[in-house]
Write an enzyme that holds these catalytic residues in place. Structure first.
Site: not given
Ligand SMILES: *[C@@H]1O[C@H](CO)[C@@H](O)[C@H](O)[C@H]1NC(C)=O
Ligand SMILES: *[C@@H]1O[C@H](CO)[C@@H](O)[C@H](O)[C@H]1NC(C)=O
Ligand SMILES: *[C@@H]1O[C@H](CO)[C@@H](O)[C@H](O)[C@H]1NC(C)=O
Ligand SMILES: *[C@@H]1O[C@H](CO)[C@@H](O)[C@H](O)[C@H]1NC(C)=O
Ligand SMILES: *[C@@H]1O[C@H](CO)[C@@H](O)[C@H](O)[C@H]1NC(C)=O
Ligand SMILES: *[C@@H]1O[C@H](CO)[C@@H](O)[C@H](O)[C@H]1NC(C)=O
Ligand SMILES: CC(=O)N[C@H]1CO[C@H](CO)[C@@H](O)[C@@H]1O
Length: 901
Positions: A441, A444, A580
């Protein structure tokens, strides 16, 4: 208030980011580019001897520079290669300076057969001055890409290539996005720049980046891929007589692949794209089971209760997950000694494994910056010197869950040893937590530090994240800009004049400046590459490293990894969840287009949304509907955010019933979808597709994104409105069969309304012309499921014929000793099973069910390899017109069933 509660909640971040996302674009300082002169093509040479048609040439600025967003480059080089019958590669780069390109270590280039243009399905026709080109489909002479009216612009930090397309063009791709699957073409910008994007708002840049689009027309479907990882705006617009599409990119080179696709089979475009970005990794069979997770399980006791509650409610739970909660102060590769002690987690893992269930934990990239704190992962990273740095050689600091953090540098030559070792130690089966899969997770990479992040320590305190100890940064004298073989920057490289922080052209990042809430664009990788260029690759590089680390732990098994951020090619390493999102009906609807993008275009078929939604409290009705839709997500996981109501399916009677019914359907179909995953890994065939992939000539299908095909023969048409028990579905001119009653439903190219669909049901149809392998019943685990016999459902098409296949292997091994790959056909009253039957599944073919017959065959004779096996028992269901033939034979040999009427 527990120790975890003192920090800002992720929910808080959601609200924060929403307000931040609105209206905070840095408006691009748009310059007039109408006077840009373009380039003249000269010195065209054929680089290889015939039969190759490859050319290379010089592009010389054709007039006074327009210097729109920097000085026009004076001299470019162009190459055009006909790489194979379906692919043209066009490349334009700076003749005098080296520029960044996506490293082949991250995305290998496809092989180049270097063919003659006359053998290609598409050709590239050009005009030399000013240089423009057209890509033409040879069979129809249709122009697929056309820059004639739009001369090329190429400046150090801005380049633009623009094509005219037919009016109201049918464009798909350019994700990741939550826009409609068929992209809006009026005044629409798709920005590609990885962003932690809570709530996944439509119209913004999200976690992943896929600079590929498919365009569909009556005359065929083709694809265009831009192999470039820089920030970009892809702008679509409708003029009165055409649509335009333009790539506005702030770095790298023009590196375009044109894919011919096909005149009649859109899935060919997907397969051709898999030739250039890689095919999806094969997945373990068990990963198709149902997964439960949530953020906010308070301790190991609660996790154990969830597992037993699933068991006692009779809902099959295949895999239990834990979010960041298990970590000690959110430090990766640690377990909280009080709340989630390793010994107790080991008990949970043993418990699950004993019952053929599985366990997954989350791992983030960011490592807590904790010098002198005996945080061994950090210390080893310092020792190996593998963290991302600032230009002056100090560590690039950001803020993630544990407070101030550093990021692993996936370009560092020793990163594999580091990452593998962390996995080996922490997930050691003998002493650590023996995970079966991993969830990655925040890659980015995400940061909570607000730009310019001058004092991350202060911001971490303000944000109430654990303040790190004051200490001098380790190894301040570490040399910078060491180079390795991955990519060498020439001393006269084109980089030095760039303004990384303030390019003149500003892509429309929804967070504002490109460095906001992520690693800054100035951060430098070990090989000298800058985040400015490689940012969009971070999540995919973490994916590849994590795959290597999981393989090092269990070298013979297919890894199971789910990531948030992806770039082109990620599917060859990992699967992806859609991030999310929120527990709303709108997001339940978007999830279909989100999955379609990943599975039918980007070659990341192991995909699914957070079932019942992530942010906010879900209603029981929505959760029940989402349970049924989730059963048709390739990756099926219930997950939600902390500080909201629980949404485990067993919590309400309605969701319990919905989940049981839906998982039963899913599990009976599991080998059907597993077969589709196997095909994807072999040739890139899409695991999910939009209706138009199957009915490309039917214009009414082109913008449908609330119905989809699961595999290539199961049509899923969920109820999509709150409070509704009906749904309008489109059925093309074809024959379908209701999955539950098996009754035929003739489609007439019209919309029909299905009524009285209870909250625990989902309309599912078998598409005529297919054979669907089913397990005869569901089971509580996929291991138990594999002991169930098969039934084959033969669903004849309008021509009375049907085809299908069934692939079986051991479900886990990377290399298989023996497989069964069985083709099933039905034609003129004969069902034939052919192919290979080498995998010994230990189960039988219980029955063959032939749908849509007006009357039952009087006699069905079975034979295998010419040897008669006698007459089979036949039963006819008059109400729904299907015939059940009892076979009850091992599935280990060719078989023919011949009907006599
Ligand atoms: C492209 O070039 C080929 C070969 O020169 C020619 O036959 C064809 O007509 C051209 N197509 C277009 C649309 O200009
Ligand atoms: C195009 O979209 C932008 C941003 O979404 C908006 O500001 C602008 O007004 C739109 N232009 C037109 C002509 O609709
Ligand atoms: C498990 O089920 C019991 C009884 O239904 C309930 O009281 C408890 O809250 C549930 N626990 C969890 C963690 O869901
Ligand atoms: C190095 O650069 C970082 C980031 O720009 C800055 O915070 C730090 O103070 C610099 N360190 C030195 C020793 O100049
Ligand atoms: C990688 O590790 C090896 C062995 O420890 C070491 O000799 C080498 O210097 C390291 N490379 C870099 C670039 O740090
Ligand atoms: C969810 O429900 C709980 C309990 O009713 C409530 O305290 C909380 O504020 C709700 N959260 C949201 C985001 O609505
Ligand atoms: C169910 C849902 O809303 N899914 C969305 C979650 O977010 C991704 C983007 O990351 C979208 O593509 C999905 O549609």
């Amino acid at each position: 208030m527990g120790k975890f509660r003192k920090w800002l909640t992720r929910l808080g971040m959601v609200a924060f980011c929403f307000s931040d996302a609105k209206g905070s674009y840095i408006l691009p300082n748009l310059r007039d580019i109408s006077g840009c002169p373009g380039y003249t093509l000269t010195n065209v040479v054929h680089v290889h001897s015939p039969p190759s048609s490859a050319i290379i040439g010089d592009l010389i600025l054709a007039g006074d520079p327009c210097d729109a967003y920097g000085d026009d480059l004076k001299h470019l080089r162009l190459s055009v290669d006909y790489e194979d019958e379906t692919r043209i590669h066009l490349k334009i780069w700076d003749a005098s300076r080296q520029r960044y390109e996506v490293p082949e270590s991250v995305l290998p280039r496809p092989s180049n057969k270097d063919i003659q243009a006359s053998a290609s399905q598409i050709t590239l026709n050009y005009t030399a001055s000013p240089f423009t080109f057209q890509v033409v489909r040879r069979s129809t002479n249709e122009i697929l890409f056309d820059t004639s009216r739009h001369p090329l612009i190429f400046e150090p930090q801005y380049w633009r290539i623009k094509t005219d397309l037919p009016p109201n063009a049918n464009l798909y791709g350019l994700g990741e996005h939550t826009d409609s699957f068929r992209l809006p073409t009026y005044n629409h910008t798709r920005t590609l720049w990885s962003r932690d994007s809570p709530g996944v708002p439509p119209g913004t840049n999200l976690y992943g980046n896929h600079p590929i689009y498919f365009e569909h027309r009556k005359g065929g479907t083709h694809g265009v891929f831009l192999r470039n990882s820089n920030a970009m705006d892809v702008k679509l617009d409708d003029l009165y007589d055409r649509t335009t599409l333009e790539f506005n990119v702030i770095g790298g080179i023009i590196d375009l692949y044109f894919l011919a696709g096909s005149e009649s089979s859109p899935a060919e475009a997907a397969k051709q794209y898999s030739d250039i970005v890689g095919r999806p990794a094969e997945i373990p069979y068990w990963s198709l089971g149902f997964h439960q997770c949530r953020w906010g399980y308070s301790d190991f006791v609660e996790v154990a209760h969830v597992i037993s509650n699933y068991s006692s409610s009779g809902i099959p739970l295949e895999t239990m997950w834990i979010d960041i909660d298990y970590m000690n102060d959110f430090k990766i590769f640690t377990a909280d000694p009080e709340y989630f002690p390793t010994a107790r987690l080991r008990e949970i893992v043993d418990y699950l494994h004993l019952r053929n269930q599985h366990f997954v934990l989350m791992v983030d990239p960011a490592v807590g910056y904790l010098p002198g704190e005996n945080y061994q992962t950090f210390d080893r990273g310092v020792q190996d010197d593998i963290f991302l740095k600032n230009p002056n050689g100090s560590y690039h600091l950001s803020i993630v869950w544990p407070g101030v953090t550093v990021y692993p540098d996936w370009f560092h030559p020793n990163i594999t040893e580091f990452w593998n070792n962390e996995f080996k130690l922490f997930f050691d089966p003998a002493t650590g937590i023996d995970i079966d899969g991993v969830w990655i997770d925040m890659n980015e990479p995400a940061s909570f530090c607000l730009y310019p992040c001058l004092d991350p320590f202060e911001q971490a305190r303000e944000q109430d994240r654990p303040p790190p100890r004051p200490a001098s940064p380790p190894k301040p004298d570490t040399p910078i800009f060491q180079h390795d073989n991955t990519f060498t920057i020439q001393p006269r490289g084109g980089f030095e004049k760039r303004s990384l922080l303030a390019p003149d052209y500003v892509p429309k990042n929804s967070f504002g400046t490109l460095s906001e809430k992520t690693a800054h664009v100035t951060a430098v990788h070990h090989n000298g590459l800058k985040e400015y260029d490689t940012h969009n690759l971070y999540g995919t590089m973490m994916s590849a490293a994590t795959r290597r680390a999981m393989l090092a732990r269990r070298p013979k098994e297919r890894p199971f990894i789910i990531t948030r951020s992806t770039f082109a090619g990620a599917g060859s390493h990992v699967g992806k969840w859609l991030g999310d999102n929120l527990s709303t009906w709108a997001q339940y609807r978007f999830s279909i287009a989100g999955m379609l993008g990943m599975a039918s275009i980007y070659q990341i078929p192991m995909v699914g949304s957070d079932v019942c939604g992530f942010g906010g409290n879900v209603t029981v009705d929505l959760c029940a509907r989402w349970a049924t839709l989730g059963a048709f997500n390739p990756f099926f996981r219930n997950h939600n955010i902390e500080h909201t109501l629980g949404q485990e399916f067993y919590l309400w009677d309605l969701t319990t019933e919905a989940a049981k019914k839906a998982i039963d359907m899913r599990y009976r179909l599991l080998d059907y979808i597993y077969t589709a995953f196997h095909r994807a890994s072999v040739d890139g065939s899409p695991v999910l597709s939009p209706l138009w992939f199957k009915y490309p000539a039917d214009e009414k299908t082109w913008d449908i994104d609330l119905q989809f095909l699961y595999g290539d023969s199961i049509l899923v048409s969920p109820v999509t409105e709150e409070g509704s028990t009906s749904v309008d579905i489109y059925l093309p001119d074809d024959i379908f069969y209701d999955f539950l009653t098996l009754a035929p439903v003739r489609g007439h190219g019209t919309t029909i309304t299905l009524k009285d669909i209870s909250l625990v049901d989902i309309p599912v149809h078998i598409v005529g012309g297919s054979v669907i392998p089913l397990r005869v019943s569901g089971a509580m685990t996929t291991t138990a499921l594999r002991t169930k016999d098969f039934a084959l459902v033969v669903a004849p098409g309008l021509d009375g014929e049907a085809q299908g296949s069934l692939y079986i292997d051991d479900g886990t091994s990377l290399v298989q000793d023996a497989i069964s790959d069985i083709s099933i056909s039905y034609r003129l009253g004969k069902v034939s099973l052919t192919g290979s039957f080498a995998y010994s599944s230990g189960v039988k073919l219980a029955s063959v069910i032939v749908l849509g017959l007006e009357e039952a065959p009087l006699v069905v004779l079975a034979s295998s390899g010419g040897v008669s096996l006698g007459e089979l028992d036949v039963r006819f269901d008059e109400q729904n017109g299907y015939t059940v033939i009892t076979v009850d034979r091992p599935l280990d040999h060719h078989l023919d069933l011949v009907f006599e009427v």
